[in-house]
Structures are given as structure tokens and as C-alpha cells.
Design a protein around this motif. Structure first.
Motif, PDB file in Angstrom:
ATOM      1  N   ASP A 174       0.795  -1.324   0.174  1.00  0.00           N
ATOM      2  CA  ASP A 174       0.082  -0.025   0.019  1.00  0.00           C
ATOM      3  C   ASP A 174       0.702   1.326  -0.087  1.00  0.00           C
ATOM      4  O   ASP A 174       1.867   1.465   0.679  1.00  0.00           O
ATOM      5  N   THR A 175       0.287   2.366  -0.526  1.00  0.00           N
ATOM      6  CA  THR A 175       1.017   3.565  -0.698  1.00  0.00           C
ATOM      7  C   THR A 175       0.246   4.623  -0.176  1.00  0.00           C
ATOM      8  O   THR A 175      -0.925   4.655  -0.528  1.00  0.00           O
ATOM      9  N   PHE A 176       0.872   5.599   0.522  1.00  0.00           N
ATOM     10  CA  PHE A 176       0.168   6.708   1.002  1.00  0.00           C
ATOM     11  C   PHE A 176       0.863   8.100   0.616  1.00  0.00           C
ATOM     12  O   PHE A 176       2.243   8.104   0.511  1.00  0.00           O
ATOM     13  N   ALA A 177       0.109   9.236   0.282  1.00  0.00           N
ATOM     14  CA  ALA A 177       0.946  10.486   0.036  1.00  0.00           C
ATOM     15  C   ALA A 177       0.473  11.664   0.620  1.00  0.00           C
ATOM     16  O   ALA A 177      -0.889  11.767   1.083  1.00  0.00           O
ATOM     17  N   VAL A 178       1.357  12.492   1.081  1.00  0.00           N
ATOM     18  CA  VAL A 178       0.899  13.873   1.809  1.00  0.00           C
ATOM     19  C   VAL A 178       0.394  14.704   0.989  1.00  0.00           C
ATOM     20  O   VAL A 178       1.023  14.986  -0.157  1.00  0.00           O
ATOM     21  N   LEU A 179      -0.665  15.140   1.119  1.00  0.00           N
ATOM     22  CA  LEU A 179      -1.406  16.142   0.237  1.00  0.00           C
ATOM     23  C   LEU A 179      -1.119  17.590   0.543  1.00  0.00           C
ATOM     24  O   LEU A 179      -1.339  18.636  -0.096  1.00  0.00           O
ATOM     25  N   GLY A 180      -0.674  17.742   1.835  1.00  0.00           N
ATOM     26  CA  GLY A 180      -0.308  19.180   2.202  1.00  0.00           C
ATOM     27  C   GLY A 180      -0.853  19.601   3.650  1.00  0.00           C
ATOM     28  O   GLY A 180      -1.499  18.717   4.111  1.00  0.00           O
ATOM     29  N   GLU A 181      -0.992  20.902   4.053  1.00  0.00           N
ATOM     30  CA  GLU A 181      -1.220  21.239   5.251  1.00  0.00           C
ATOM     31  C   GLU A 181      -2.867  21.666   5.276  1.00  0.00           C
ATOM     32  O   GLU A 181      -3.161  22.135   4.137  1.00  0.00           O
ATOM     33  N   GLU A 182      -3.619  21.468   6.036  1.00  0.00           N
ATOM     34  CA  GLU A 182      -5.182  21.889   6.174  1.00  0.00           C
ATOM     35  C   GLU A 182      -5.505  22.366   7.502  1.00  0.00           C
ATOM     36  O   GLU A 182      -5.061  21.563   8.502  1.00  0.00           O
ATOM     37  N   THR A 183      -6.413  23.303   7.847  1.00  0.00           N
ATOM     38  CA  THR A 183      -6.715  23.494   8.884  1.00  0.00           C
ATOM     39  C   THR A 183      -8.278  23.151   9.175  1.00  0.00           C
ATOM     40  O   THR A 183      -9.016  23.454   8.134  1.00  0.00           O
ATOM     41  N   LEU A 184      -8.521  22.455  10.246  1.00  0.00           N
ATOM     42  CA  LEU A 184      -9.925  21.933  10.356  1.00  0.00           C
ATOM     43  C   LEU A 184     -10.696  22.381  11.410  1.00  0.00           C
ATOM     44  O   LEU A 184      -9.679  23.071  12.516  1.00  0.00           O
ATOM     45  N   ASN A 185     -11.820  23.003  11.148  1.00  0.00           N
ATOM     46  CA  ASN A 185     -12.696  23.646  12.383  1.00  0.00           C
ATOM     47  C   ASN A 185     -13.578  22.669  12.809  1.00  0.00           C
ATOM     48  O   ASN A 185     -14.456  22.059  12.191  1.00  0.00           O
ATOM     49  N   GLY A 186     -13.622  22.552  14.139  1.00  0.00           N
ATOM     50  CA  GLY A 186     -14.728  21.517  14.785  1.00  0.00           C
ATOM     51  C   GLY A 186     -14.627  21.585  16.070  1.00  0.00           C
ATOM     52  O   GLY A 186     -14.687  22.764  16.795  1.00  0.00           O
ATOM     53  N   LYS A 187     -14.651  20.712  16.987  1.00  0.00           N
ATOM     54  CA  LYS A 187     -15.027  20.611  18.460  1.00  0.00           C
ATOM     55  C   LYS A 187     -13.837  21.126  19.180  1.00  0.00           C
ATOM     56  O   LYS A 187     -14.181  22.080  20.198  1.00  0.00           O
ATOM     57  N   PHE A 188     -12.774  21.084  18.574  1.00  0.00           N
ATOM     58  CA  PHE A 188     -11.416  21.687  19.167  1.00  0.00           C
ATOM     59  C   PHE A 188     -10.991  23.185  18.676  1.00  0.00           C
ATOM     60  O   PHE A 188     -10.247  23.680  18.768  1.00  0.00           O
ATOM     61  N   GLY A 189     -12.034  23.706  17.960  1.00  0.00           N
ATOM     62  CA  GLY A 189     -11.966  24.931  17.159  1.00  0.00           C
ATOM     63  C   GLY A 189     -10.940  24.659  16.043  1.00  0.00           C
ATOM     64  O   GLY A 189     -10.968  23.818  15.313  1.00  0.00           O
ATOM     65  N   ASN A 190      -9.989  25.744  15.825  1.00  0.00           N
ATOM     66  CA  ASN A 190      -9.196  25.338  14.479  1.00  0.00           C
ATOM     67  C   ASN A 190      -7.897  24.676  14.756  1.00  0.00           C
ATOM     68  O   ASN A 190      -7.165  24.895  15.750  1.00  0.00           O
ATOM     69  N   VAL A 191      -7.736  23.514  14.094  1.00  0.00           N
ATOM     70  CA  VAL A 191      -6.632  22.577  14.327  1.00  0.00           C
ATOM     71  C   VAL A 191      -5.917  22.455  13.018  1.00  0.00           C
ATOM     72  O   VAL A 191      -6.206  22.083  11.929  1.00  0.00           O
ATOM     73  N   ASN A 192      -4.395  22.721  13.170  1.00  0.00           N
ATOM     74  CA  ASN A 192      -3.421  22.641  12.011  1.00  0.00           C
ATOM     75  C   ASN A 192      -3.483  21.011  11.712  1.00  0.00           C
ATOM     76  O   ASN A 192      -2.891  20.376  12.726  1.00  0.00           O
ATOM     77  N   THR A 193      -3.480  20.751  10.739  1.00  0.00           N
ATOM     78  CA  THR A 193      -3.194  19.173  10.221  1.00  0.00           C
ATOM     79  C   THR A 193      -2.317  19.045   9.044  1.00  0.00           C
ATOM     80  O   THR A 193      -2.342  19.989   8.349  1.00  0.00           O
ATOM     81  N   ILE A 194      -1.989  17.690   8.874  1.00  0.00           N
ATOM     82  CA  ILE A 194      -1.293  17.374   7.612  1.00  0.00           C
ATOM     83  C   ILE A 194      -2.336  16.342   6.899  1.00  0.00           C
ATOM     84  O   ILE A 194      -2.597  15.383   7.749  1.00  0.00           O
TER      85      ILE A 194
END
Length: 253
Positions: A174-194
Motif C-alpha cells: 500500500d502507498t500513501f501520499a501527503v497532500l499538504g497542510e489543512e486547518t480543520l474547524n470543529g469541536k476543538f476549534g481550529n486545528v492545524n493538520t497534515i
């Protein structure tokens, strides 16, 4: 209905992590990038089917220096308990024992067991009543420990990851690839993610996306899987502790 339950398993995203035989690390020895944690997730399935469940992941250090990685699902349909006993050596997972059990009143029970002999590079066990006896290559992982390796490799800045996973009586790649950074907004507020995607054939209608949070030791905070029939399965982080501390939004001074 069993096909729907299989979507609940992180370790079965469509099957997600290098070392030859080596002794276990001594108890108390530092483990680069690996910290004990516990995380609870909310799971939903969107296809006109009223499915909701909760899932919990835990990673705990054992007295002999090995690690126990456990995944549990509780739902009205069935319960799942999946675990991997592994050594963590120089930033890589080396599984020794893998177990999986699905048990419920509405579906047949399913049990899977794989034991890894690193001296012989041979995996043996039982997969839902069928014998497992297969040679595995250097760096092979089980269907659960690969997720821990993926988390570590994203932390290390890898952009494309390739894994050999012992599953049934074969070795999946199996192969996985990083698409980049993204900020999610939800229960914990704004969360920086990969954001990470499982790489599939260009014409594949199945899609798997994952989001890891650098501020929380790259903990998985969200997962989406879309099936060829349009079924959309999601998990979202509800609560977690990392190295004994509850997660929180990191604020800049």
C-alpha cells in the motif's frame, strides 16, 4: 451489513507500516517520536443507513519495553477488538502478535491471529478458519501497526510512504501520499493538520483521506472513506490524552 462494519476499522482502510529481526528495547529506553496515548472517536456512516458508533485507540508501553496498540469499536451491530504487540526500533514498528475479533448478535463472529517470527521471517496463524503461513520481507507490518508507522513517517516529513502488510495468507503493498497542510474547524476549534491520502489506481472510485495533528504528536483527528457505491464513512476525534496530558489547541505567544 458486515461490509459496513469493516469500514469502522482504521486498520482496514483498505489495508495501512521496517526492520529485520532484532531484540526488544529495554524497558525505559527512549522511544523517538513514540508516546503513549488514548483517543476516542465518533464514527458515522452516511448512505441512508442509521449507523453510529464509538471507537477507541490506545498505545501503551509494556513492562518488557514492547508496545501494545489497541483499537476497539462499540456499536449496536457488533463489537470489534483489534490489537498489535510490537517493538519500536529506531523509528520503525516491528510487530510480533496481531489479533482481531468481531463479535455481535446480528453477524457471524470473525477471528484473526498472526504471529511474526522475525528470525525466520515467517508469519503463522489463523484467518477466519483458514491457516496463515507466509514468508514476509524486511519491514513487514500487520493490518494495525502500519497505522502507527504511517503516523511516525508523516511526523518525519515523508511525502510518499510504501508499506508491506501481512494480511490473510499474502503480502499487501500500500502507498500513501501527503497532500499538504489543512486547518480543520470543529469541536476543538481550529486545528492545524497534515492531510494524507491512500494512493489507488486512477480509475478507482474508493477514496481514503486522513488528517494528522502536529500539535498533538501527529494524532489522527479525522478520517473519511468513500466507497464505490457512494457510501461515506467518517470518524472524528472526540477526546484524547497524549503522554498523559489532555489534548488542547496550541496557542502562539
Amino acid at each position: 451489513m458486515h461490509a459496513l462494519l469493516r469500514l469502522v476499522i482504521f486498520g482496514k482502510l483498505a489495508a495501512l507500516f521496517l526492520l529485520a529481526a532484532a531484540p526488544a528495547l529495554a524497558a525505559g529506553e527512549p522511544q523517538p517520536g513514540l508516546l503513549p496515548y488514548s483517543a476516542t472517536y465518533r464514527a458515522t456512516l452516511d448512505k441512508g443507513i442509521p449507523f453510529k458508533g464509538s471507537a477507541t485507540r490506545t498505545l501503551t508501553k509494556q513492562d518488557d519495553g514492547s508496545w501494545l496498540y489497541n483499537f476497539q469499536v462499540k456499536s449496536f451491530i457488533a463489537d470489534i477488538n483489534e490489537s498489535s504487540r510490537l517493538n519500536w526500533i529506531s523509528g520503525h514498528a516491528q510487530p510480533s502478535i496481531y489479533r482481531y475479533a468481531l463479535e455481535g448478535m446480528m453477524i457471524p463472529d470473525r477471528h484473526r491471529a498472526i504471529d511474526f517470527n522475525w528470525a525466520a521471517h515467517q508469519a503463522t496463524g489463523n484467518y477466519e478458519g483458514r491457516e496463515v503461513d507466509v514468508a514476509f520481507p524486511r519491514g513487514a507490518l500487520d493490518p494495525l501497526s502500519f497505522q502507527l508507522q504511517l503516523q511516525q513517517d508523516v511526523r518525519d516529513g515523508e511525502q510518499e510512504m510504501h508499506y508491506k502488510i501481512v494480511d490473510k495468507n499474502r503480502i499487501d503493498e500500500d502507498t500513501f501520499a501527503v497532500l499538504g497542510e489543512e486547518t480543520l474547524n470543529g469541536k476543538f476549534g481550529n486545528v492545524n493538520t497534515i492531510k494524507v491520502e491512500k494512493v489507488r489506481a486512477p480509475d478507482s472510485k474508493r477514496k481514503t483521506l486522513m488528517w494528522f495533528a502536529p500539535d498533538w504528536n501527529y494524532l489522527l483527528v479525522r478520517l473519511i472513506q468513500i466507497e464505490p457505491d457512494g457510501t461515506r464513512y467518517e470518524i472524528h476525534l472526540e477526546e484524547a490524552t497524549v503522554n498523559g496530558d489532555p489534548i488542547r489547541i496550541q496557542t502562539k505567544s
